[in-house]
Design a protein around this motif. Structure first.
Motif, PDB file in Angstrom:
ATOM      1  N   LEU A  61      -5.527   8.662 -51.614  1.00  0.00           N
ATOM      2  CA  LEU A  61      -6.945   8.768 -51.317  1.00  0.00           C
ATOM      3  C   LEU A  61      -7.367  10.184 -51.677  1.00  0.00           C
ATOM      4  O   LEU A  61      -6.646  11.143 -51.367  1.00  0.00           O
ATOM      5  CB  LEU A  61      -7.197   8.494 -49.831  1.00  0.00           C
ATOM      6  N   LEU A  62      -8.524  10.325 -52.319  1.00  0.00           N
ATOM      7  CA  LEU A  62      -8.880  11.636 -52.854  1.00  0.00           C
ATOM      8  C   LEU A  62     -10.298  12.046 -52.481  1.00  0.00           C
ATOM      9  O   LEU A  62     -11.165  11.201 -52.216  1.00  0.00           O
ATOM     10  CB  LEU A  62      -8.716  11.668 -54.373  1.00  0.00           C
ATOM     11  N   THR A  63     -10.476  13.363 -52.454  1.00  0.00           N
ATOM     12  CA  THR A  63     -11.786  13.976 -52.266  1.00  0.00           C
ATOM     13  C   THR A  63     -11.913  15.115 -53.266  1.00  0.00           C
ATOM     14  O   THR A  63     -10.960  15.862 -53.477  1.00  0.00           O
ATOM     15  CB  THR A  63     -11.935  14.538 -50.839  1.00  0.00           C
ATOM     16  N   GLU A  64     -13.098  15.253 -53.879  1.00  0.00           N
ATOM     17  CA  GLU A  64     -13.358  16.353 -54.791  1.00  0.00           C
ATOM     18  C   GLU A  64     -14.675  17.025 -54.416  1.00  0.00           C
ATOM     19  O   GLU A  64     -15.641  16.352 -54.012  1.00  0.00           O
ATOM     20  CB  GLU A  64     -13.455  15.871 -56.243  1.00  0.00           C
ATOM     21  N   TYR A  65     -14.697  18.328 -54.567  1.00  0.00           N
ATOM     22  CA  TYR A  65     -15.931  19.093 -54.362  1.00  0.00           C
ATOM     23  C   TYR A  65     -16.231  19.854 -55.646  1.00  0.00           C
ATOM     24  O   TYR A  65     -15.414  20.629 -56.116  1.00  0.00           O
ATOM     25  CB  TYR A  65     -15.784  20.069 -53.204  1.00  0.00           C
ATOM     26  N   ARG A  66     -17.428  19.589 -56.241  1.00  0.00           N
ATOM     27  CA  ARG A  66     -17.806  20.210 -57.506  1.00  0.00           C
ATOM     28  C   ARG A  66     -19.171  20.891 -57.338  1.00  0.00           C
ATOM     29  O   ARG A  66     -20.215  20.291 -57.612  1.00  0.00           O
ATOM     30  CB  ARG A  66     -17.899  19.167 -58.622  1.00  0.00           C
ATOM     31  N   PRO A  67     -19.188  22.145 -56.902  1.00  0.00           N
ATOM     32  CA  PRO A  67     -20.477  22.838 -56.727  1.00  0.00           C
ATOM     33  C   PRO A  67     -21.165  23.166 -58.043  1.00  0.00           C
ATOM     34  O   PRO A  67     -22.365  23.391 -58.069  1.00  0.00           O
ATOM     35  CB  PRO A  67     -20.078  24.114 -55.973  1.00  0.00           C
ATOM     36  N   ASN A  68     -20.401  23.225 -59.130  1.00  0.00           N
ATOM     37  CA  ASN A  68     -20.993  23.464 -60.449  1.00  0.00           C
ATOM     38  C   ASN A  68     -20.161  22.725 -61.489  1.00  0.00           C
ATOM     39  O   ASN A  68     -19.213  22.009 -61.150  1.00  0.00           O
ATOM     40  CB  ASN A  68     -21.081  24.961 -60.764  1.00  0.00           C
ATOM     41  N   LYS A  69     -20.512  22.915 -62.771  1.00  0.00           N
ATOM     42  CA  LYS A  69     -19.867  22.157 -63.828  1.00  0.00           C
ATOM     43  C   LYS A  69     -18.460  22.643 -64.164  1.00  0.00           C
ATOM     44  O   LYS A  69     -17.714  21.946 -64.847  1.00  0.00           O
ATOM     45  CB  LYS A  69     -20.716  22.190 -65.103  1.00  0.00           C
ATOM     46  N   VAL A  70     -18.082  23.821 -63.701  1.00  0.00           N
ATOM     47  CA  VAL A  70     -16.804  24.403 -64.110  1.00  0.00           C
ATOM     48  C   VAL A  70     -15.780  24.388 -62.979  1.00  0.00           C
ATOM     49  O   VAL A  70     -14.685  23.854 -63.121  1.00  0.00           O
ATOM     50  CB  VAL A  70     -16.997  25.849 -64.620  1.00  0.00           C
ATOM     51  N   LEU A  71     -16.127  24.961 -61.843  1.00  0.00           N
ATOM     52  CA  LEU A  71     -15.140  25.215 -60.801  1.00  0.00           C
ATOM     53  C   LEU A  71     -15.327  24.271 -59.623  1.00  0.00           C
ATOM     54  O   LEU A  71     -16.455  23.980 -59.217  1.00  0.00           O
ATOM     55  CB  LEU A  71     -15.250  26.669 -60.322  1.00  0.00           C
ATOM     56  N   GLY A  72     -14.227  23.816 -59.061  1.00  0.00           N
ATOM     57  CA  GLY A  72     -14.281  22.948 -57.900  1.00  0.00           C
ATOM     58  C   GLY A  72     -12.924  22.840 -57.237  1.00  0.00           C
ATOM     59  O   GLY A  72     -11.996  23.608 -57.533  1.00  0.00           O
ATOM     60  N   GLY A  73     -12.826  21.907 -56.307  1.00  0.00           N
ATOM     61  CA  GLY A  73     -11.572  21.706 -55.585  1.00  0.00           C
ATOM     62  C   GLY A  73     -11.253  20.232 -55.437  1.00  0.00           C
ATOM     63  O   GLY A  73     -12.135  19.368 -55.554  1.00  0.00           O
ATOM     64  N   MET A  74      -9.967  19.925 -55.213  1.00  0.00           N
ATOM     65  CA  MET A  74      -9.506  18.550 -55.060  1.00  0.00           C
ATOM     66  C   MET A  74      -8.534  18.475 -53.885  1.00  0.00           C
ATOM     67  O   MET A  74      -7.819  19.428 -53.595  1.00  0.00           O
ATOM     68  CB  MET A  74      -8.783  18.063 -56.329  1.00  0.00           C
ATOM     69  N   LEU A  75      -8.504  17.306 -53.243  1.00  0.00           N
ATOM     70  CA  LEU A  75      -7.512  17.050 -52.198  1.00  0.00           C
ATOM     71  C   LEU A  75      -7.060  15.606 -52.297  1.00  0.00           C
ATOM     72  O   LEU A  75      -7.888  14.687 -52.260  1.00  0.00           O
ATOM     73  CB  LEU A  75      -8.082  17.336 -50.810  1.00  0.00           C
ATOM     74  N   ASN A  76      -5.732  15.405 -52.452  1.00  0.00           N
ATOM     75  CA  ASN A  76      -5.144  14.071 -52.455  1.00  0.00           C
ATOM     76  C   ASN A  76      -4.222  13.933 -51.252  1.00  0.00           C
ATOM     77  O   ASN A  76      -3.391  14.819 -50.987  1.00  0.00           O
ATOM     78  CB  ASN A  76      -4.345  13.833 -53.733  1.00  0.00           C
ATOM     79  N   ILE A  77      -4.348  12.831 -50.531  1.00  0.00           N
ATOM     80  CA  ILE A  77      -3.389  12.430 -49.495  1.00  0.00           C
ATOM     81  C   ILE A  77      -2.705  11.184 -50.039  1.00  0.00           C
ATOM     82  O   ILE A  77      -3.361  10.158 -50.254  1.00  0.00           O
ATOM     83  CB  ILE A  77      -4.065  12.140 -48.154  1.00  0.00           C
ATOM     84  N   ALA A  78      -1.387  11.274 -50.279  1.00  0.00           N
ATOM     85  CA  ALA A  78      -0.764  10.262 -51.130  1.00  0.00           C
ATOM     86  C   ALA A  78       0.546   9.733 -50.562  1.00  0.00           C
ATOM     87  O   ALA A  78       1.239  10.413 -49.786  1.00  0.00           O
ATOM     88  CB  ALA A  78      -0.509  10.846 -52.523  1.00  0.00           C
ATOM     89  N   TYR A  79       0.860   8.516 -50.985  1.00  0.00           N
ATOM     90  CA  TYR A  79       2.227   7.995 -50.874  1.00  0.00           C
ATOM     91  C   TYR A  79       2.919   8.344 -52.192  1.00  0.00           C
ATOM     92  O   TYR A  79       2.458   7.985 -53.274  1.00  0.00           O
ATOM     93  CB  TYR A  79       2.223   6.483 -50.675  1.00  0.00           C
TER      94      TYR A  79
END
Length: 640
Positions: A61-79
Motif C-alpha cells: 500500500l503506498l502514499t505519495e506527496y508531490r508538492p511540485n513537479k520535481v521533488l516529493g516523497g513516497m511511503l510503501n508498507i509492503a509484504y
C-alpha cells in the motif's frame, strides 16, 4: 529531435494532485551470496551452500506527496518475500542436496521521489526497514532426507536501502478531478545490511519489477487558450556528466621496507596428469632438510631474486612443505591430515597426498603415524560449484590439490575462528618499489558507463606534457615517481580527455603538487586476509584478528591502506564489487576498534581493484597465484 505539432482544439492542462494513494504488485528477483551451513541448533548440514536465487511476490500500500513537479516523497508498507532456493551441492554421500526458504518481511520503505525532467519519469531512493514474519526452510538430500523448520538467529529487524525508477502513465481524462495512473517501476534492494541472520555469512540482494495503481484528487484544471500556431517541442535526451577528480599523496615514497605477516595457504597444487609434487615447490635433500629452519625465510629480501610481482612471497609459499616439515619436527606432539583431491579420481587424490607424506617422512624424518591421508574427487571447499559452466579449466586446476589440515595450534593461525584452515603465517621483510600510497589516482566517475575511453595529460610548469591511458574504467592510476621522473618536486596541470559513446568530446581539468620522499629508515607493516572462491562476508570472521592483532599496531596520525583483490575467474564487474565489499568491511572493523581504543588522526585509503591485472599482488598464471589474489591487503604506514 524537434517535433512540430499543430492544433486548433482547446487544450486543457492536466490536474496535478499533491497527494496520491494506491497499491502495487511486483516480483522480487532475489540473489543469495555467502556461506550457509548451520540451519538451526538442531540441524547443521554436511555441505555448505553458497549461491542461490528465487522469484517471489511483493505487494504494498503506498502514499505519495508531490508538492511540485520535481521533488516529493513516497511511503510503501509492503509484504516483501525474499525467499528462494540455494544452488544444489553434493553431500559427503556423493548425493545431491537442496535447500530452499520462504523468508519474508513486513517492509516499511520511505523514499525521496525526484522527477528530474519535470515529466512522468521519476527516480526514488531511501532506507528500508524489514520486520521478519516468516523464516522457514526446507532441506532435501537425495530425495531421502526431507527436513523442514525455522532458521535460528534470524534478525527480527533488518535495515537496508533501495533505489529505483518508474514512469506514471495517466489513464484518466485531463480535466478529471480524480486522476488515476498506472506506474511500471523497477528498483534495486542493496545487499548492504541484508544479512538475514546474526550468524553465518548469508546475504541477499534483490531486483524488483512491478506496477502500481495510484489515484489522487484535486481541483479541475482550467481550459487553455485556443491556438492554431504550431508548437515546437524540443525532445532532447540529457546526457550524464562525468565527475572527474584527482587524489594524490602528500609525499611520494620511492620505496619502503615492509615487515609482512605473510599468510600461508594450506594447499599444494598439482599439475594436470601428474601425481608428483610439482618442481616449482622447493625440494630439499635429507642433509639440506637437517639444516633448514623456517626463520631462514624471514631474512631480508635477497638480491639474487629475479624481478617479478610478489616474487619474495611466492618463494616463501613454494617452501610450504619444508615449513611444515620444520614445524612438525620442532613440535613432536603435532599431527596433520593430508586431503588429496583429483576430479572424479579419488585414488589419484590419495596418491598425491601419499607423495606429500612420503616427502615429509623421508626428508624431515617425521613419524608416519603423525600424518594421515585420504583421497577425494573434490576438495572440502571446492572452487567449482555444481552447475558451473564458465572457466571450468581454471576452476578445476584450483581444485586439483592436497590440503594440509591440522588441529595443532603450533601449525595454524586461527584468524578466521576455530575452523580456519590457514597455516600459521611466516614473518618476512621485503622492499616495496613504488608502494601503493605513492600512486596518483584519477577518478572519472561514470566513465565505465558513458565513455568509449579516456586519457590523461599531465603538464608541468615548463610546459612538458606526459600522456597516460587509454583508460576504460572509472579509475586510472600512475605512479607519482613516474610523473616526477628526475624531479624532486613539481606542480602539474591535469587534463582528462574522453569521448562518450555518442561521440561527444569530454574535457575535465584538475591539478596536483608532488614531492618525492626517499627515507630508507621508514618501515611499514603488512597483513593480509585470504578468501576462498567467491566468498566476501567471511570478513566478519576476521574481526577478532583485525581488532586484537592489527589495530594495536596502528599509530595515531598514521595511514592505513586497504586494498581488495580477486582472481581473474568470473564477471569483471562482480569481481570489482566483491573486492570493494571486502576492503570496506575490513575498514569498518578497524575504524570501530580504533574508536574504542581512543586512537585519533588515522587516515584510510581503501580501494577495491577487482581482478585488475595491473594492480594485482600476484600474477594469475598458477593456481596458487590466483588463490593468493583472493585477498584484502592491509598496509600500516607510520606518520611522517
Amino acid at each position: 529531435m524537434i517535433a512540430g505539432v499543430a492544433g486548433n482544439a482547446q487544450k486543457t492542462k492536466r490536474v496535478q494532485p499533491k497527494w496520491w494513494f494506491g497499491e502495487s504488485g511486483a516480483a522480487n528477483f532475489n540473489t543469495y551470496r555467502g556461506t550457509t551451513q548451520m540451519l538451526n541448533s538442531n540441524l547443521t548440514v554436511p555441505t555448505a551452500f553458497h549461491k542461490g536465487d528465487g522469484i517471489k511476490p511483493y505487494a504494498s500500500l503506498l502514499t505519495e506527496y508531490r508538492p511540485n513537479k520535481v521533488l516529493g516523497g513516497m511511503l510503501n508498507i509492503a509484504y516483501d518475500n525474499r525467499g528462494g532456493s540455494f544452488d544444489s551441492v553434493m553431500a559427503p554421500c556423493n548425493c545431491g542436496a537442496n535447500l530452499s526458504t520462504d523468508l519474508s518481511y513486513i517492509s516499511i520503505e520511505p523514499s525521496i521521489r525526484i522527477a528530474p525532467f519535470s515529466s512522468a519519469f521519476y527516480i526514488f531512493g531511501g532506507p528500508t526497514i524489514g520486520i521478519n514474519i516468516s523464516k522457514g526452510f526446507s532441506y532435501i538430500q537425495a530425495k531421502q532426507t526431507d527436513k523442514r523448520g525455522d532458521w535460528s538467529d534470524v534478525r527480527k529487524t533488518v535495515l537496508s536501502a533501495q533505489a529505483g525508477a518508474g514512469i506514471d502513465i495517466p489513464i484518466s481524462a485531463r480535466a478529471s478531478a480524480t486522476q488515476w495512473t498506472l506506474s511500471p517501476f523497477a528498483s534495486f534492494q542493496t545487499n548492504f545490511g541484508q544479512a538475514p541472520r546474526a550468524i553465518g555469512s548469508w546475504c541477499l540482494y534483490t531486483v524488483r519489477t512491478g506496477i502500481a495503481l495510484k489515484f489522487g484528487t484535486a481541483k479541475k484544471a482550467a481550459a487553455a487558450k485556443t491556438t492554431s500556431e504550431p508548437v515546437n517541442v524540443p525532445v532532447v535526451a540529457p546526457e550524464k556528466e562525468i565527475q572527474f577528480s584527482v587524489r594524490a599523496p602528500k609525499v611520494v615514497p620511492l620505496n619502503r621496507r615492509v615487515k609482512e605477516t605473510f599468510a600461508l595457504r594450506n594447499s599444494v597444487f598439482f599439475n594436470q596428469g601428474s601425481s608428483e609434487i610439482p618442481a616449482r615447490y622447493t625440494a630439499l635433500s635429507r642433509t639440506q632438510a637437517n639444516a633448514f629452519h623456517e626463520d631462514q625465510l624471514q631474512q631480508d629480501q635477497p638480491n639474487n631474486l629475479n624481478n617479478g610481482r610478489s616474487v619474495r612471497q611466492l618463494e616463501v609459499y613454494h617452501n610450504i612443505l619444508n615449513i611444515i616439515g620444520d614445524r612438525l619436527r620442532a613440535n613432536p606432539g603435532t599431527t596433520i591430515a593430508l586431503s588429496g583431491a583429483s576430479d572424479k579420481n579419488p585414488k589419484e587424490g590419495k596418491l598425491m597426498a601419499d607423495n606429500v607424506k612420503q616427502y615429509l617422512v623421508s626428508t624431515f624424518g617425521i613419524d608416519a603415524s603423525r600424518i594421515s591421508t585420504e583421497g577425494r574427487d573434490k576438495p572440502v571447499i571446492p572452487s567449482e560449484q555444481p552447475g558451473a559452466t564458465k572457466e571450468l579449466g581454471l576452476l578445476r586446476e584450483g581444485d586439483r590439490r592436497v590440503d594440509i589440515v591440522s588441529t595443532s595450534p603450533e601449525l595454524l593461525l586461527q584468524v578466521g575462528g576455530v575452523a580456519s584452515p590457514f597455516l600459521k603465517p611466516v614473518q618476512i621483510t621485503a622492499v616495496q618499489q613504488d608502494p601503493l600510497d605513492s600512486y596518483v589516482l584519477f577518478n572519472a566517475t561514470g566513465a565505465d558507463e558513458l565513455l568509449k575511453s579516456w586519457n590523461v595529460e599531465v603538464t608541468d610548469e615548463q610546459g612538458t606534457v606526459q600522456h597516460y591511458g587509454p583508460f576504460t574504467k572509472d579509475q586510472g592510476s600512475v605512479s607519482g615517481k613516474t610523473i616526477l621522473g628526475n624531479n624532486s618536486q613539481g606542480n602539474y596541470k591535469i587534463v582528462m580527455l574522453g569521448e562518450t559513446k555518442s561521440g561527444r568530446a569530454v574535457k575535465k581539468e584538475s591539478s596536483v603538487s608532488l614531492v618525492k620522499m626517499d627515507d630508507p629508515k621508514q618501515e611499514g607493516l603488512r597483513y593480509s586476509i585470504l578468501f576462498d572462491f567467491d566468498k566476501s562476508k567471511t570478513i566478519a570472521s576476521y574481526a577478532k584478528f583485525l581488532t586484537d592483532i592489527v589495530t594495536p599496531l596502528i599509530p595515531e596520525n598514521g595511514t592505513v591502506i586497504i586494498h581488495g583483490h580477486t582472481d581473474i575467474i568470473g564477471d569483471e564487474k562482480y569481481n570489482n564489487a566483491l573486492s570493494s565489499e571486502r576492503a570496506n568491511s575490513a575498514q569498518k572493523i578497524i575504524e570501530s576498534a580504533l574508536s574504542k581504543a581512543g586512537k585519533k588522526g588515522v587516515s584510510f585509503q581503501t580501494l577495491g581493484f577487482g581482478e585488475d591485472a595491473a594492480n594485482a599482488p600476484f600474477e594469475n598464471n598458477l593456481p596458487e597465484e590466483r588463490f593468493y589474489n583472493r585477498t584484502v591487503i592491509i598496509d600500516i604506514v607510520p606518520f611522517k
